[in-house]
Design a protein around this motif. Structure first.
Motif, PDB file in Angstrom:
ATOM      1  N   THR A 172       0.837  -1.205   0.000  1.00  0.00           N
ATOM      2  CA  THR A 172       0.000   0.000   0.000  1.00  0.00           C
ATOM      3  C   THR A 172       0.866   1.248   0.000  1.00  0.00           C
ATOM      4  O   THR A 172       0.610   2.199  -0.749  1.00  0.00           O
ATOM      5  CB  THR A 172      -0.921   0.019   1.237  1.00  0.00           C
ATOM      6  OG1 THR A 172      -1.607  -1.217   1.297  1.00  0.00           O
ATOM      7  CG2 THR A 172      -1.890   1.163   1.177  1.00  0.00           C
ATOM      8  N   LEU A 175       2.279   1.731  -3.467  1.00  0.00           N
ATOM      9  CA  LEU A 175       1.287   2.278  -4.394  1.00  0.00           C
ATOM     10  C   LEU A 175       1.033   3.760  -4.105  1.00  0.00           C
ATOM     11  O   LEU A 175       0.890   4.573  -5.015  1.00  0.00           O
ATOM     12  CB  LEU A 175      -0.032   1.503  -4.283  1.00  0.00           C
ATOM     13  CG  LEU A 175      -0.001   0.070  -4.813  1.00  0.00           C
ATOM     14  CD1 LEU A 175      -1.338  -0.605  -4.607  1.00  0.00           C
ATOM     15  CD2 LEU A 175       0.382   0.072  -6.296  1.00  0.00           C
ATOM     16  N   LYS A 178       3.702   5.932  -5.463  1.00  0.00           N
ATOM     17  CA  LYS A 178       3.638   6.102  -6.911  1.00  0.00           C
ATOM     18  C   LYS A 178       2.425   6.919  -7.340  1.00  0.00           C
ATOM     19  O   LYS A 178       2.335   7.336  -8.491  1.00  0.00           O
ATOM     20  CB  LYS A 178       3.557   4.726  -7.594  1.00  0.00           C
ATOM     21  CG  LYS A 178       4.798   3.884  -7.415  1.00  0.00           C
ATOM     22  CD  LYS A 178       5.907   4.359  -8.326  1.00  0.00           C
ATOM     23  CE  LYS A 178       7.251   3.962  -7.743  1.00  0.00           C
ATOM     24  NZ  LYS A 178       8.344   4.807  -8.188  1.00  0.00           N
ATOM     25  N   SER A 179       1.445   7.095  -6.427  1.00  0.00           N
ATOM     26  CA  SER A 179       0.191   7.716  -6.858  1.00  0.00           C
ATOM     27  C   SER A 179       0.188   9.220  -6.636  1.00  0.00           C
ATOM     28  O   SER A 179       1.090   9.778  -6.013  1.00  0.00           O
ATOM     29  CB  SER A 179      -0.976   7.100  -6.075  1.00  0.00           C
ATOM     30  OG  SER A 179      -0.934   7.583  -4.754  1.00  0.00           O
TER      31      SER A 179
END
Lengths: 316, 288
Positions: A172, A175, A178-179
């Protein structure tokens, strides 16, 4: 760059396979036990890292979420006989709901005020758990029914559950990194006013970070309750857990994916060694807090921060 | 007097005495918080250290705790100055809080390591009695603690208001840049204020050791209440700290008398959360 990333992926995969093999290969329960607890602290540290490291809101009361998760599981299993596989995520949800409730008054605060508020709330929760005897069993705590397997099987099963949550937490964070949300969080950390003025919905972003950051420690707390088969307020609402989360993350590198993982692995081992070499009460935390002071004064960016500067590679 | 009136009076007196203790414990925290915007998470731990200094001076050498109190205040002043010069001045804001929190943990666990977790108390023979009239009892040690708190607060307020150094401290509190332009050595003011703030816990800690029993971990119970008081009273206002201490002391005592002792430790935290929610600048503080 692509080759570097592929290499990293292979290494991560290899590490995961190794970790998955440990319970099968390991002759002694001790090592499984050690890794299980290491995963647990890493989950709390990585959870803390989302609000503390990425968003810059240092929670000094992450033990609240851990303890709420532990109590949710303990109460639901011992009083209602619900399956632990349902109570673990429920514990995470309860922690997240609590984060949502306290987020409203606390996430508006800056710097040390947020730290003070979260620290005080964790004290308050411990007092509540001690006094709401009909629900929490008060100071006597709650004993959970023993799992139906022998010790080795039980520990192995809990090990795999913890490993899954461990991977999920780190995944998590990756991610998030990267988000766009992760980017927004870092903006808030660096300059909240500027972030708001370029149109980042700061309140929403802070709530997302805080809820995620509470969820995983809540799940870990539930698994811990099932593993320990007994919990009481001083164990699960322990300020030491909050401190571990902060220091593990800062040592590895707050606001990085790998930081809490590396930091926990090294410092948890150091703490364990200190506890086993000199068994006088207080010694291990004395060493640990001295290390923490050195980190804050001399390497505030953590190991990953130093590695980034030295190698020039942007390690996640 | 009727029973209810006696109970109420007793609860109020206990509350006021408790408030005095709170005020004494929080004064140093309030000063440091106000002057340099540092939340000193180690304040309660230093108070416990002071209690130990006075305790050992009495136990080992038979020195009166009130002399021990002055000694520990001087010792803590020096420790505070050294701490600020070599550690705290390197970091600011949130990191200063984190640093002091870790230092508190270090100190607490060093004390557990050397002196164990055993509860101890400083016994003052001439203060073990209570003054009693019409069924109301005032323990003498608490009364003396309260008087010391009031006197200490008075001296501190006078010092800040009228002395040159006190004025310089208040100027720095209001605007460090402007103060330094007026020729005030801001670095020295910070150093001195930090030392003074820590030294105040020398008085508070000794009284704490006389009135209550203590071990290294009682600091954890105190620090939450102390933060609640300082935030509720408002940043940078000693008067606010005093009023907040009294309110929290009296409410805690009333809740303990009329509702249940269970809920009284939560009063301070409830007030802290409500303050941060409704008016983060506190009763008398400047805007944050």
């Amino acid at each position: 760059m692509t080759r570097y990333l592929t290499k990293a992926r292979v290494a991560i995969l290899a590490a995961l396979v190794l970790l998955a093999l440990v319970p099968i290969v390991s002759p002694e329960v001790f090592y499984i036990d050690f890794l299980l607890l290491l995963f647990m602290y890493t989950i709390v540290a990585a959870g803390w890292n989302i609000i503390g490291g990425y968003t810059g809101y240092y929670s000094f009361g992450h033990t609240s979420f851990f303890g709420l998760g532990a109590y949710t599981t303990a109460i639901l299993i011992s009083k209602l006989g619900i399956s632990p596989f349902i109570t673990f995520p429920l514990g995470g949800l309860v922690a997240a709901v609590f984060a949502f409730v306290i987020g409203y008054p606390t996430l508006r605060l800056k710097g040390a005020y947020f730290a003070i508020a979260t620290l005080s709330l964790s004290f308050a929760l411990q007092i509540l758990a001690l006094n709401l005897t009909p629900i929490t069993g008060g100071g006597e705590g709650i004993s959970l029914p023993l799992p139906p397997w022998d010790i080795r099987t039980t520990i192995t099963i809990i090990y795999y559950i913890m490993l899954v949550v461990y991977v999920a937490t780190i995944g998590t964070t990756y991610l998030l990194e990267k988000s766009r949300i992760g980017l927004a969080l870092k903006c808030i950390r660096d300059d909240e006013l500027a972030a708001e003025s370029v149109g980042i919905p700061t309140t929403l972003m802070k709530f997302i970070a805080f809820l995620l950051s509470a969820f995983f420690p809540g799940v870990a707390g539930g698994i811990f309750a099932y593993y320990a088969t007994y919990i009481d307020p001083p164990t699960v609402f322990n300020p030491g857990i909050s401190m571990f989360a902060i220091v593990f993350s800062m040592f590895g590198g707050a606001g990085t994916v790998t930081g809490p993982v590396i930091g926990s692995a090294i410092l948890f081992t150091v703490d364990l060694l200190a506890r086993y070499t000199i068994t006088v009460p207080g010694f291990d935390l004395m060493v640990f807090s001295a290390v923490a002071v050195i980190i804050i004064l001399f390497i505030p960016k953590g190991l990953v921060g130093i590695l980034r500067e030295k190698t020039g590679v942007r390690i996640p | 007097m009727a029973g209810e009136v006696v109970a109420l009076t007793q609860a109020l007196i206990t509350g006021v005495l408790l408030g005095g203790m709170y005020a004494l414990m929080s004064s140093g925290l309030s000063l440091i918080f106000g002057v340099m915007d540092i939340a000193n998470a180690a304040q309660a731990t230093f108070a416990v250290l002071a209690a130990y200094i006075a305790y050992w001076m009495q136990t080992l050498y038979g020195i009166d705790p009130f002399i021990g109190m002055v000694t520990s205040a001087i010792a803590l002043f020096l420790i505070g100055v050294a701490l600020y010069k070599y550690m705290v001045s390197r970091v600011r804001g949130l990191m200063a809080f984190a640093l002091l929190y870790m230092l508190a943990m270090f100190l607490e666990n060093t004390m557990i390591f050397t002196w164990t977790n055993l509860y101890r108390g400083i016994r003052v023979d001439y203060l073990t009695k209570s003054i009693g009239f019409s069924g109301i009892y005032v323990p003498l040690d608490r009364l003396v603690g309260f008087l010391i708190a009031i006197t200490g607060f008075g001296i501190l307020s006078y010092f800040l208001k009228y002395s040159y150094l006190g004025k310089a401290i208040r100027a720095t509190m209001q605007n460090p840049t402007a103060a330094s332009l007026m020729g005030i050595n801001v670095r020295f003011i910070y150093l001195f204020s930090f030392g003074l703030g820590i030294a105040l816990s020398g008085f508070a800690g000794t009284i704490l050791g006389i009135v209550y029993s203590f071990n290294p971990t009682v600091a954890d119970e105190w620090i939450g209440v102390m933060f609640a008081i300082v935030v509720f009273g408002g940043l940078g206002s000693l008067m606010g700290t005093f009023i907040a201490s009294m309110i929290i002391g009296i409410v805690t005592s009333l809740v303990g008398t009329y509702a249940s002792l269970i809920w009284s430790p939560l009063i301070a935290f409830a007030i802290l959360v409500i303050t941060l929610w409704v008016k983060p600048s506190g009763l008398m503080g400047r805007k944050i």
